[in-house]
Design a protein around this motif. Structure first.
Motif, PDB file in Angstrom:
ATOM      1  N   LEU A 144      -0.257   0.732   3.172  1.00 36.98           N
ATOM      2  CA  LEU A 144       0.782   0.105   2.369  1.00 36.98           C
ATOM      3  C   LEU A 144       0.285  -1.219   1.782  1.00 36.98           C
ATOM      4  N   ALA A 145      -0.400  -2.025   2.601  1.00 37.47           N
ATOM      5  CA  ALA A 145      -0.937  -3.307   2.116  1.00 37.47           C
ATOM      6  C   ALA A 145      -1.924  -3.065   0.964  1.00 37.47           C
ATOM      7  N   ARG A 146      -2.779  -2.057   1.113  1.00 33.67           N
ATOM      8  CA  ARG A 146      -3.723  -1.726   0.028  1.00 33.67           C
ATOM      9  C   ARG A 146      -2.976  -1.339  -1.240  1.00 33.67           C
ATOM     10  N   SER A 147      -1.918  -0.561  -1.090  1.00 37.68           N
ATOM     11  CA  SER A 147      -1.140  -0.112  -2.247  1.00 37.68           C
ATOM     12  C   SER A 147      -0.480  -1.281  -2.975  1.00 37.68           C
ATOM     13  N   VAL A 148      -0.001  -2.256  -2.209  1.00 33.25           N
ATOM     14  CA  VAL A 148       0.656  -3.425  -2.800  1.00 33.25           C
ATOM     15  C   VAL A 148      -0.368  -4.434  -3.318  1.00 33.25           C
ATOM     16  N   GLY A 149      -1.572  -4.403  -2.715  1.00 34.66           N
ATOM     17  CA  GLY A 149      -2.602  -5.363  -3.102  1.00 34.66           C
ATOM     18  C   GLY A 149      -2.513  -6.671  -2.349  1.00 34.66           C
ATOM     19  N   VAL A 150      -2.052  -6.572  -1.094  1.00 36.94           N
ATOM     20  CA  VAL A 150      -1.939  -7.755  -0.247  1.00 36.94           C
ATOM     21  C   VAL A 150      -2.548  -7.441   1.119  1.00 36.94           C
ATOM     22  N   THR A 151      -2.596  -8.430   1.964  1.00 38.91           N
ATOM     23  CA  THR A 151      -3.078  -8.219   3.331  1.00 38.91           C
ATOM     24  C   THR A 151      -1.920  -7.727   4.196  1.00 38.91           C
ATOM     25  N   GLU A 152      -2.257  -7.168   5.344  1.00 38.67           N
ATOM     26  CA  GLU A 152      -1.204  -6.761   6.279  1.00 38.67           C
ATOM     27  C   GLU A 152      -0.382  -7.967   6.711  1.00 38.67           C
ATOM     28  N   ALA A 153      -1.049  -9.093   6.876  1.00 37.73           N
ATOM     29  CA  ALA A 153      -0.335 -10.320   7.265  1.00 37.73           C
ATOM     30  C   ALA A 153       0.721 -10.669   6.215  1.00 37.73           C
ATOM     31  N   ALA A 154       0.405 -10.454   4.940  1.00 39.88           N
ATOM     32  CA  ALA A 154       1.368 -10.747   3.875  1.00 39.88           C
ATOM     33  C   ALA A 154       2.583  -9.820   3.972  1.00 39.88           C
ATOM     34  N   LEU A 155       2.346  -8.561   4.347  1.00 37.42           N
ATOM     35  CA  LEU A 155       3.478  -7.639   4.540  1.00 37.42           C
ATOM     36  C   LEU A 155       4.426  -8.176   5.597  1.00 37.42           C
ATOM     37  N   TYR A 156       3.819  -8.662   6.695  1.00 36.04           N
ATOM     38  CA  TYR A 156       4.628  -9.120   7.822  1.00 36.04           C
ATOM     39  C   TYR A 156       5.354 -10.434   7.541  1.00 36.04           C
ATOM     40  N   ARG A 157       4.973 -11.120   6.481  1.00 40.82           N
ATOM     41  CA  ARG A 157       5.740 -12.307   6.098  1.00 40.82           C
ATOM     42  C   ARG A 157       7.087 -11.905   5.490  1.00 40.82           C
ATOM     43  N   HIS A 158       7.122 -10.710   4.922  1.00 38.57           N
ATOM     44  CA  HIS A 158       8.362 -10.245   4.289  1.00 38.57           C
ATOM     45  C   HIS A 158       9.171  -9.310   5.194  1.00 38.57           C
ATOM     46  N   PHE A 159       8.487  -8.593   6.067  1.00 36.73           N
ATOM     47  CA  PHE A 159       9.128  -7.677   7.004  1.00 36.73           C
ATOM     48  C   PHE A 159       8.462  -7.845   8.360  1.00 36.73           C
ATOM     49  N   PRO A 160       9.222  -8.123   9.410  1.00 33.41           N
ATOM     50  CA  PRO A 160       8.609  -8.347  10.716  1.00 33.41           C
ATOM     51  C   PRO A 160       7.981  -7.086  11.320  1.00 33.41           C
ATOM     52  N   SER A 161       8.344  -5.903  10.790  1.00 32.00           N
ATOM     53  CA  SER A 161       7.788  -4.664  11.331  1.00 32.00           C
ATOM     54  C   SER A 161       7.936  -3.549  10.296  1.00 32.00           C
ATOM     55  N   LYS A 162       7.209  -2.469  10.526  1.00 30.11           N
ATOM     56  CA  LYS A 162       7.333  -1.303   9.657  1.00 30.11           C
ATOM     57  C   LYS A 162       8.740  -0.713   9.792  1.00 30.11           C
ATOM     58  N   ARG A 163       9.286  -0.800  10.991  1.00 27.66           N
ATOM     59  CA  ARG A 163      10.657  -0.314  11.199  1.00 27.66           C
ATOM     60  C   ARG A 163      11.625  -1.002  10.238  1.00 27.66           C
ATOM     61  N   LYS A 164      11.475  -2.314  10.083  1.00 24.00           N
ATOM     62  CA  LYS A 164      12.368  -3.056   9.189  1.00 24.00           C
ATOM     63  C   LYS A 164      12.194  -2.607   7.737  1.00 24.00           C
ATOM     64  N   MET A 165      10.987  -2.200   7.371  1.00 27.26           N
ATOM     65  CA  MET A 165      10.768  -1.683   6.009  1.00 27.26           C
ATOM     66  C   MET A 165      11.548  -0.389   5.809  1.00 27.26           C
TER      67      MET A 165
END
Length: 196
Positions: free
Chosen positions: A33-54
């Motif tokens: 997912l991070a690759r698809s968005v073009g961000v790091t995994e850490a950046a994903l977790y800044r917006h969502f605390p977990s994949k469950r929350k996504m």
């Protein structure tokens, strides 16, 4: 006038729904997912605390989209048969236009995820069934429509129709459209609920 740019959160959810659509059957990882968005995994977790929350955010989006339109149908239509047809059509059209979300709602994309997510997705269908049961009850009370069975069993049958169409759509890798031959099929469902 400038168009509002989607927030990073919205971009992440759109990417997740896109991955669910383009790669049916694959388990989505935060790395992919991070690759698809073009961000790091850490950046994903800044917006969502977990994949469950996504996934929960995708379910909430589906609920907001479908049930806000259900309310419009209930406000604009008085006839219970028209209400019921429009609500069911709304759900199958929404599913067809949002294949990735349909995988989430049917639980297909949640295999191997937290069981609480599957329960959360099933709430969408429970809420829909409650709405349909209410339409059936109101048709009987306000219009004198005599159902073949109780509103509860009638709603159950309508849900079998909806969920069957959505499951077939997912199972066919989105080839069997849930809206295919809808009008003809709907007449059969309607006749089962409210005979002639």
């Amino acid at each position: 006038m400038t168009d509002k740019q989607p927030s990073r959160r919205e971009v992440i959810l759109q990417a997740l729904a896109g991955l669910l659509e383009t790669d049916p059957g694959a388990r989505i990882t935060t790395a992919s997912l991070a690759r698809s968005v073009g961000v790091t995994e850490a950046a994903l977790y800044r917006h969502f605390p977990s994949k469950r929350k996504m996934f929960e955010a995708l379910i909430e989006f589906a609920e907001d989209a479908v049930f806000s339109r259900c309310q419009l149908i209930l406000q604009e239509q008085d006839d219970a048969q028209v209400r019921l047809q429009q609500i069911v059509h709304l759900v199958v059209v929404f599913a067809e236009r949002n294949p990735g979300l349909t995988r989430v709602l049917t639980g297909d994309a949640l295999m191997g995820e937290d069981e609480a997510l599957r329960r959360r997705a099933s709430q969408f269908f429970e809420r829909l069934e409650t709405q349909i049961r209410q339409v059936l009850k109101e048709g009987e009370i306000r219009q004198g429509l005599r159902p073949r069975t109780s509103p509860g069993r009638g709603a159950d049958w309508v849900m079998v129709f909806i969920e069957g169409r959505l499951q077939r759509f997912v199972r066919s890798s989105f080839e069997r459209q849930p809206t295919a031959h809808f009008d003809e099929s709907w007449l059969l469902v309607l006749d089962t609920v409210w005979p002639g």
